[in-house]
Design a protein around this motif. Structure first.
Motif, PDB file in Angstrom:
ATOM      1  N   LEU A  87       0.831  -1.209   0.000  1.00  0.00           N
ATOM      2  CA  LEU A  87       0.000   0.000   0.000  1.00  0.00           C
ATOM      3  C   LEU A  87       0.864   1.257   0.000  1.00  0.00           C
ATOM      4  O   LEU A  87       0.559   2.225  -0.695  1.00  0.00           O
ATOM      5  CB  LEU A  87      -0.948  -0.004   1.196  1.00  0.00           C
ATOM      6  CG  LEU A  87      -2.099  -1.007   1.123  1.00  0.00           C
ATOM      7  CD1 LEU A  87      -2.883  -1.019   2.430  1.00  0.00           C
ATOM      8  CD2 LEU A  87      -3.017  -0.694  -0.041  1.00  0.00           C
ATOM      9  N   LYS A  88       1.944   1.266   0.773  1.00  0.00           N
ATOM     10  CA  LYS A  88       2.847   2.423   0.796  1.00  0.00           C
ATOM     11  C   LYS A  88       3.476   2.643  -0.570  1.00  0.00           C
ATOM     12  O   LYS A  88       3.586   3.765  -1.048  1.00  0.00           O
ATOM     13  CB  LYS A  88       3.933   2.241   1.850  1.00  0.00           C
ATOM     14  CG  LYS A  88       3.442   2.433   3.261  1.00  0.00           C
ATOM     15  CD  LYS A  88       4.560   2.228   4.255  1.00  0.00           C
ATOM     16  CE  LYS A  88       4.037   2.293   5.686  1.00  0.00           C
ATOM     17  NZ  LYS A  88       5.108   2.017   6.666  1.00  0.00           N
ATOM     18  N   ASP A  89       3.887   1.560  -1.215  1.00  0.00           N
ATOM     19  CA  ASP A  89       4.503   1.650  -2.539  1.00  0.00           C
ATOM     20  C   ASP A  89       3.503   2.182  -3.563  1.00  0.00           C
ATOM     21  O   ASP A  89       3.828   3.052  -4.371  1.00  0.00           O
ATOM     22  CB  ASP A  89       5.032   0.275  -2.961  1.00  0.00           C
ATOM     23  CG  ASP A  89       5.773   0.314  -4.282  1.00  0.00           C
ATOM     24  OD1 ASP A  89       6.637   1.215  -4.449  1.00  0.00           O
ATOM     25  OD2 ASP A  89       5.495  -0.542  -5.150  1.00  0.00           O
ATOM     26  N   LEU A  90       2.269   1.691  -3.501  1.00  0.00           N
ATOM     27  CA  LEU A  90       1.241   2.156  -4.433  1.00  0.00           C
ATOM     28  C   LEU A  90       0.927   3.640  -4.208  1.00  0.00           C
ATOM     29  O   LEU A  90       0.742   4.392  -5.162  1.00  0.00           O
ATOM     30  CB  LEU A  90      -0.035   1.323  -4.292  1.00  0.00           C
ATOM     31  CG  LEU A  90       0.032  -0.100  -4.848  1.00  0.00           C
ATOM     32  CD1 LEU A  90      -1.229  -0.871  -4.465  1.00  0.00           C
ATOM     33  CD2 LEU A  90       0.233  -0.093  -6.347  1.00  0.00           C
ATOM     34  N   ALA A  91       0.874   4.063  -2.946  1.00  0.00           N
ATOM     35  CA  ALA A  91       0.604   5.473  -2.638  1.00  0.00           C
ATOM     36  C   ALA A  91       1.731   6.359  -3.152  1.00  0.00           C
ATOM     37  O   ALA A  91       1.487   7.432  -3.719  1.00  0.00           O
ATOM     38  CB  ALA A  91       0.420   5.659  -1.133  1.00  0.00           C
ATOM     39  N   ALA A  92       2.975   5.917  -2.995  1.00  0.00           N
ATOM     40  CA  ALA A  92       4.122   6.691  -3.482  1.00  0.00           C
ATOM     41  C   ALA A  92       4.089   6.795  -5.003  1.00  0.00           C
ATOM     42  O   ALA A  92       4.354   7.866  -5.573  1.00  0.00           O
ATOM     43  CB  ALA A  92       5.428   6.052  -3.018  1.00  0.00           C
ATOM     44  N   LYS A  93       3.755   5.717  -5.671  1.00  0.00           N
ATOM     45  CA  LYS A  93       3.668   5.732  -7.135  1.00  0.00           C
ATOM     46  C   LYS A  93       2.540   6.643  -7.604  1.00  0.00           C
ATOM     47  O   LYS A  93       2.687   7.374  -8.582  1.00  0.00           O
ATOM     48  CB  LYS A  93       3.474   4.320  -7.682  1.00  0.00           C
ATOM     49  CG  LYS A  93       4.726   3.476  -7.616  1.00  0.00           C
ATOM     50  CD  LYS A  93       4.491   2.086  -8.161  1.00  0.00           C
ATOM     51  CE  LYS A  93       5.762   1.245  -8.051  1.00  0.00           C
ATOM     52  NZ  LYS A  93       5.538  -0.125  -8.515  1.00  0.00           N
ATOM     53  N   ALA A  94       1.407   6.616  -6.909  1.00  0.00           N
ATOM     54  CA  ALA A  94       0.273   7.476  -7.274  1.00  0.00           C
ATOM     55  C   ALA A  94       0.638   8.948  -7.096  1.00  0.00           C
ATOM     56  O   ALA A  94       0.301   9.783  -7.936  1.00  0.00           O
ATOM     57  CB  ALA A  94      -0.951   7.127  -6.439  1.00  0.00           C
ATOM     58  N   LYS A  95       1.345   9.269  -6.021  1.00  0.00           N
ATOM     59  CA  LYS A  95       1.751  10.653  -5.769  1.00  0.00           C
ATOM     60  C   LYS A  95       2.734  11.121  -6.839  1.00  0.00           C
ATOM     61  O   LYS A  95       2.636  12.243  -7.328  1.00  0.00           O
ATOM     62  CB  LYS A  95       2.365  10.777  -4.375  1.00  0.00           C
ATOM     63  CG  LYS A  95       2.572  12.191  -3.931  1.00  0.00           C
ATOM     64  CD  LYS A  95       2.951  12.258  -2.482  1.00  0.00           C
ATOM     65  CE  LYS A  95       2.985  13.703  -2.039  1.00  0.00           C
ATOM     66  NZ  LYS A  95       3.170  13.843  -0.611  1.00  0.00           N
ATOM     67  N   ALA A  96       3.675  10.258  -7.213  1.00  0.00           N
ATOM     68  CA  ALA A  96       4.641  10.605  -8.254  1.00  0.00           C
ATOM     69  C   ALA A  96       3.931  10.823  -9.592  1.00  0.00           C
ATOM     70  O   ALA A  96       4.262  11.749 -10.335  1.00  0.00           O
ATOM     71  CB  ALA A  96       5.694   9.504  -8.386  1.00  0.00           C
ATOM     72  N   LYS A  97       2.951   9.986  -9.897  1.00  0.00           N
ATOM     73  CA  LYS A  97       2.191  10.123 -11.143  1.00  0.00           C
ATOM     74  C   LYS A  97       1.393  11.419 -11.142  1.00  0.00           C
ATOM     75  O   LYS A  97       1.331  12.125 -12.151  1.00  0.00           O
ATOM     76  CB  LYS A  97       1.250   8.919 -11.313  1.00  0.00           C
ATOM     77  CG  LYS A  97       0.461   8.939 -12.590  1.00  0.00           C
ATOM     78  CD  LYS A  97       1.335   8.740 -13.805  1.00  0.00           C
ATOM     79  CE  LYS A  97       0.500   8.673 -15.055  1.00  0.00           C
ATOM     80  NZ  LYS A  97       1.312   8.665 -16.258  1.00  0.00           N
TER      81      LYS A  97
END
Length: 150
Positions: A21-31
């Motif tokens: 979940l942390k990895d997905l949130a970081a990727k979403a923020k970067a996108k």
């Protein structure tokens, strides 16, 4: 008949849900940041006559405060020389209201009023936006309130 089960190795590693979940949130923020930085589609050109219809004036900030129940909005009371105006602007994430009092800003004076969060906003403050940050365009301190900009 009896059956026995022998130990075996897992085919796949166990998934760490929190880390995923942390990895997905970081990727979403970067996108999201990437999308914000992409160039916006160009606005259709307007004629000189259309541009001349916009009335820009110097506005002195008399008071500025956060709008309750809004993370984005600041409520400005502005002196534009001949009158005071109430204007809402979505710059609360980038400016502390107290630091804006006394500043001279650029106001689009003849914009039709618009109801926002229970207030009627009478104009728009000009700002710049770059790299996810927004800055209000400020004029020199000695600019008189109400001075025409053009």
């Amino acid at each position: 008949e009896t059956f026995s089960v022998e130990p075996c190795q897992a085919l796949f590693a166990r998934i760490d849900g929190d880390a995923l979940l942390k990895d997905l949130a970081a990727k979403a923020k970067a996108k999201e940041k990437e999308v914000q930085q992409e160039e916006k589609e160009p606005v259709a050109p307007c004629s000189f006559d259309d541009f001349c219809k916009i009335e820009l004036v110097a506005a002195e900030v008399l008071s500025c405060e956060r709008v309750q129940k809004s993370e984005k909005l600041l409520k400005f009371t502005l002196n534009i020389g001949t009158e005071e105006r109430l204007v809402l602007s979505g710059v609360a994430k980038y400016h502390d209201p107290e630091t804006l009092v006394g500043k001279k800003l650029v106001l689009v004076k003849n914009l039709l009023p618009r109801k926002v969060m229970g207030y009627e906003s009478h104009g728009m403050l000009l700002s710049t936006e770059a790299e996810g940050k927004v800055a209000l365009i400020q004029l020199p301190d000695d600019t008189p309130a109400g001075a025409t900009i053009g």
